[in-house]
Every structure is written in C-alpha cells, then in structure tokens.
Design an enzyme around this catalytic site. Structure first.
Site, PDB file in Angstrom:
ATOM      1  N   SER A  14       1.049  -0.987   0.070  1.00 40.13           N
ATOM      2  CA  SER A  14       0.046  -0.622  -0.016  1.00 40.13           C
ATOM      3  C   SER A  14       0.436   1.471  -0.063  1.00 40.13           C
ATOM      4  O   SER A  14       2.066   1.574   0.880  1.00 40.13           O
ATOM      5  CB  SER A  14      -0.928   0.033   1.345  1.00 40.13           C
ATOM      6  OG  SER A  14      -1.318   1.823   1.323  1.00 40.13           O
TER       7      SER A  14
ATOM      8  N   GLU B 161      -0.150   3.743   1.631  1.00 43.50           N
ATOM      9  CA  GLU B 161       0.091   4.450   2.951  1.00 43.50           C
ATOM     10  C   GLU B 161       1.551   3.959   3.949  1.00 43.50           C
ATOM     11  O   GLU B 161       1.522   4.214   4.787  1.00 43.50           O
ATOM     12  CB  GLU B 161      -1.203   3.502   3.421  1.00 43.50           C
ATOM     13  CG  GLU B 161      -1.597   3.283   5.278  1.00 43.50           C
ATOM     14  CD  GLU B 161      -1.932   5.047   5.373  1.00 43.50           C
ATOM     15  OE1 GLU B 161      -2.870   5.936   4.501  1.00 43.50           O
ATOM     16  OE2 GLU B 161      -2.201   5.703   5.960  1.00 43.50           O
TER      17      GLU B 161
ATOM     18  N   TYR C 133      -0.935   0.077  11.238  1.00 42.75           N
ATOM     19  CA  TYR C 133      -2.270  -0.681   9.819  1.00 42.75           C
ATOM     20  C   TYR C 133      -0.789  -0.435   8.910  1.00 42.75           C
ATOM     21  O   TYR C 133      -0.665  -1.594   7.930  1.00 42.75           O
ATOM     22  CB  TYR C 133      -3.268  -0.357   8.567  1.00 42.75           C
ATOM     23  CG  TYR C 133      -3.425  -0.394   7.171  1.00 42.75           C
ATOM     24  CD1 TYR C 133      -3.884  -1.285   7.360  1.00 42.75           C
ATOM     25  CD2 TYR C 133      -2.675   0.379   6.209  1.00 42.75           C
ATOM     26  CE1 TYR C 133      -4.219  -0.853   5.731  1.00 42.75           C
ATOM     27  CE2 TYR C 133      -2.697   0.073   5.208  1.00 42.75           C
ATOM     28  CZ  TYR C 133      -3.586  -0.860   4.348  1.00 42.75           C
ATOM     29  OH  TYR C 133      -3.823  -1.358   2.882  1.00 42.75           O
TER      30      TYR C 133
END
Ligand code: NAP
Ligand code: GDD
Length: 353
Positions: A137, A139, A161
């Site tokens: 990801s 992120e 996460y």
C-alpha cells in the site's frame, strides 16, 4: 482442451477481491476464494458471479478460512492447487487500525506470513510452482520522503495498518530472496469504486451526496479535508495485479494515476455533479481525524507503465461521476423503500470512521 489456470484469492469478498475474481473468470481461470464465516452473509460483492457448488465443474469456488488460521490456508491450497495466489485479506481501514492495532497487525503481518509459509510448504510437498501477489500500500510511505513516490522511496509508516503492511511487504521480498518464490508486491495507491466500503472517504462522500440530493440526509461529517490522495479506479488496479504475475521475473511495482487531489476537491466534484454545493453540506467532526495522518500521496507508476504496459483508464473526474451516479441510484432505491413504509436499517459504523 488444456486445464483452466487456477487462482486462489484471500479477501475475495472485498472491493478488490470482487473485481479481481471477475477479471480472472473472464480470462478463463478457475477462481478459488477464502471466505470468513460471518453471522450474516458477507458475499454481497460477489453474489453476481456466485456459482452453485452443486453444478458440474463450477469455476468459482469458495472455501471457509481466515488469514490468521494457517490450517485453513493449507486446506484451501491443497484443494485449489493454484498457479497464482493473491493475498488481499486485511483489516484495511487505517483509522480503525488505531482502535484495533493488534488484530490489524495479526491479519496483515502474521496473516501474510501464514500464507507465505503455507505456499512455501505446499510447493515443497507437491512440486507445484506458485506465483504470489502481495497487496502492499501507498500508506507505507507515510510521512513521505519524496514526491512523487516510487518503488525506491523509503517507507515511513504512520499507523498500525501501515506498520503491519511494511512488515508484510518485507516478508514477501524476503521469501523471494531466500526461497526463490515468485512473489510480487503491488504498491497500490488509493483505488475506489461503487463497491468501496462505505466508511472510506470517497464512498462516504458519494453516499452522502446521493442521500442529501433525495432528502434522506441533510449533511455529512468529515475530518481532514486537506489530505491529498492519488485516487484511481479499482477495476484498473486489479489488471495490474494480474500483469505482475505474468512477467518472466518477479518484482515490486507502484500502481497509481500520478495525480493527487484533496478530499475537499473530491467532495466538490461529487456534489457539483449532483447539483449540490459541498461547502453548504459538509461539517467537521474531530473524531474522523487520525492520531497520525498521512497528509499527501502521489505515485509515479513509470515502472508499471514501461514493464507491464499498464495504465489507468479512469480519471478522478470519471471516478467522482461514476460513484456519484451509482450512489444516487442506491439512494433512489432506499427512498422508494422508505416511502413504502419499510424500516430502514441504521447506517453501519459511520460514527466511528
Ligand atoms: P476491503 O474491501 O476492506 O476487503 C478486505 C478483504 O479482506 C475482505 O474480503 C475481508 O473479508 C478480508 N479479510 C479481513 N480480515 C480477514 C481475515 N482475518 N481473514 C480472511 N479475510 C479477511 O479492502 P480492499 O479495498 O479490497 O483492499 C484489498 C487489499 O488491498 C487489502 O489488503 C488492502 O489493505 C490493500 N490495499 C487497498 C487499497 C485501496 O485503496 N483499496 C490500496 C492499497 C492496498 P470480509 O468481507 O469478511 O470482511
Ligand atoms: N475514512 C475517512 N472518513 N477519511 C476521512 C474522513 C472521514 O470522515 N475525513 C477526512 N478523511 C481523510 C483521511 O484522514 C485520509 O487522509 C483520507 O481522507 C483518505 O482516507 P480513507 O478513504 O479512509 O483512505 P486511506 O487513504 O486512509 O486508506 C486507504 O488507502 C490506502 C492506500 O493508500 C485504504 O484503502 C487502505 O487500505 C489503503 O492501503
């Protein structure tokens, strides 16, 4: 006729899992999916491609399992004997990962390790060659070290996460280096669709716009409107996942549109498309802020473009329109039911995310 290629997808009931399953079925694959047991049906996104297991030779087969239960993964691999494994299962909501840090890390970091180990042992026992896709990801870039972000940009994760995704990414690279596993990490930037979960910001906005347009809601409560994301369409991004596993050599790829806009700009696009003014309807609520925020993400997908021949087909303006139209239609159906006297269910989870 040669046997159909087989794929196993963890997270098949999610947004990406549903588009990937459709894509692979259209390519002639036999698709196997790992599905969690839930007290209510959780297969709404794949109901349209569901095949009765009592039919002869169904091409979509579902197996109960959980990414944290390695025995279920080994069982699914033994039944499916897949050529390709796509690891999409995750507690995927960044804000929620601050409330559920341990189970988030278990599903993402330990879950990925479970599946990598299960694949490694499956290969040893059967002699099968399996190709592995890991859902990494954008992120992971967190407090970004450079803009745009590319495959070589360091990871500086900002949430449980993202920390777990970095570990899963590193483990996938390690299994490639240590055991020669054909394993690829797709570092995907945000991708959305009418099937996006309703607590992610794009869908929260399009759901609100449709409902406000028809008088079912008056306003929408949001957090940080200044955050910027590189938003693409999920249907485009699952094609990149598949392309990675068709190459001669495994590798890691950024998948992104290259363009970044703010939450506010996305909201303005959607509301204007439905003839509404975003500023008149949006309210701030601090509970949607994150303890640590990723302010801006913008990807450079040059490697995917050159090596995979991949490019997105859907602009963020197209995305705002197609999601806005889909949620206006959904709101119409809700209004019809409400006007006919049906009790509408409470909108799940919105006060938290
Ligand atoms: P999603 O809609 O939230 O789907 C997540 C899937 O994982 C669902 O099928 C869910 O099952 C399943 N899952 C969760 N915990 C599990 C567990 N313990 N065991 C087995 N399955 C479990 O997410 P998505 O947007 O499709 O994203 C797919 C993957 O890509 C995720 O790993 C996500 O982190 C990653 N990713 C997404 C984006 C994006 O912008 N969408 C970008 C980069 C990376 P239930 O249906 O039962 O909940
Ligand atoms: N969810 C949500 N709800 N986000 C809001 C809200 C709100 O009410 N108001 C503002 N935002 C901001 C968030 O603070 C964040 O900066 C941005 O909108 C996007 O939030 P999400 O849509 O929740 O997505 P995300 O970027 O945190 O995470 C998604 O993309 C990642 C890829 O970069 C998820 O799909 C992750 O699983 C994925 O890895």
């Amino acid at each position: 006729m040669p046997d159909a290629p087989r794929a196993l997808i963890s997270g098949i009931t999610g947004q990406d899992g549903s588009y990937l399953a459709e894509f692979l079925l259209a390519k002639g694959y036999e698709v196997h999916g790992v599905v969690r047991r839930a007290s209510l049906f959780n297969t709404g996104r794949i109901d349209h491609i569901y095949q009765d297991p009592h039919e002869p030779a169904p091409r979509l087969r579902l197996h109960y399992g959980d990414i944290t239960d390695v025995s279920s993964l080994r069982r699914a691999l033994a039944i499916a004997r897949p050529r390709e494994v796509y690891n999409l299962a995750a507690q995927s909501h960044v804000r929620v990962s601050f409330d559920l840090p341990i189970s988030t890390a278990e599903s993402i970091a330990m879950g990925t390790l479970n599946l990598l180990e299960a694949v490694r042992q499956h290969q040893q026992e059967t002699g099968d060659q399996v190709r592995f896709y890991q859902a990494s990801s954008s992120e992971q870039y967190g407090r970004v070290a450079e803009t745009p972000q590319r495959e070589t940009t360091p990871f500086r994760p900002r949430s449980p996460y993202a920390c777990a995704k970095v570990m899963a990414h590193d483990l996938t690279v390690n299994y490639r280096d240590a055991y020669g596993l054909f394993a690829c990490c797709g570092i995907l930037f945000n991708h959305e669709s009418p099937r996006r979960g309703e607590t992610f910001v794009t869908r929260k906005i399009t759901r609100a716009a449709g409902r406000i347009k028809l008088g079912l809601d008056r306003e929408v409560f949001l957090g940080n409107l200044d955050a910027k994301r590189d938003w693409g369409f999920a249907g485009d991004y699952v094609r990149a996942m598949w392309l990675m596993l068709q190459q001669d050599q495994p590798g890691d790829y950024v998948v992104a549109t290259g363009r970044s806009i703010s939450v506010r700009e996305f909201g303005q696009m959607v509301f204007a498309h439905l003839g509404l003014t975003f500023e008149d309807r949006v309210r701030f609520d601090a509970r949607y802020l994150r303890p640590a925020e990723v302010e801006t993400l913008q990807g450079d997908a040059s490697k995917a473009r050159t090596a995979l021949g991949w490019q997105p087909t859907t602009s963020v303006e197209d995305l705002a329109r197609l999601m806005g139209d889909a949620d206006l239609e959904l709101a119409r159906r809700e209004k019809t039911l409400r006007d006919a006297g049906h009790q509408m269910p409470a909108r799940e989870g919105h006060d938290q995310q």
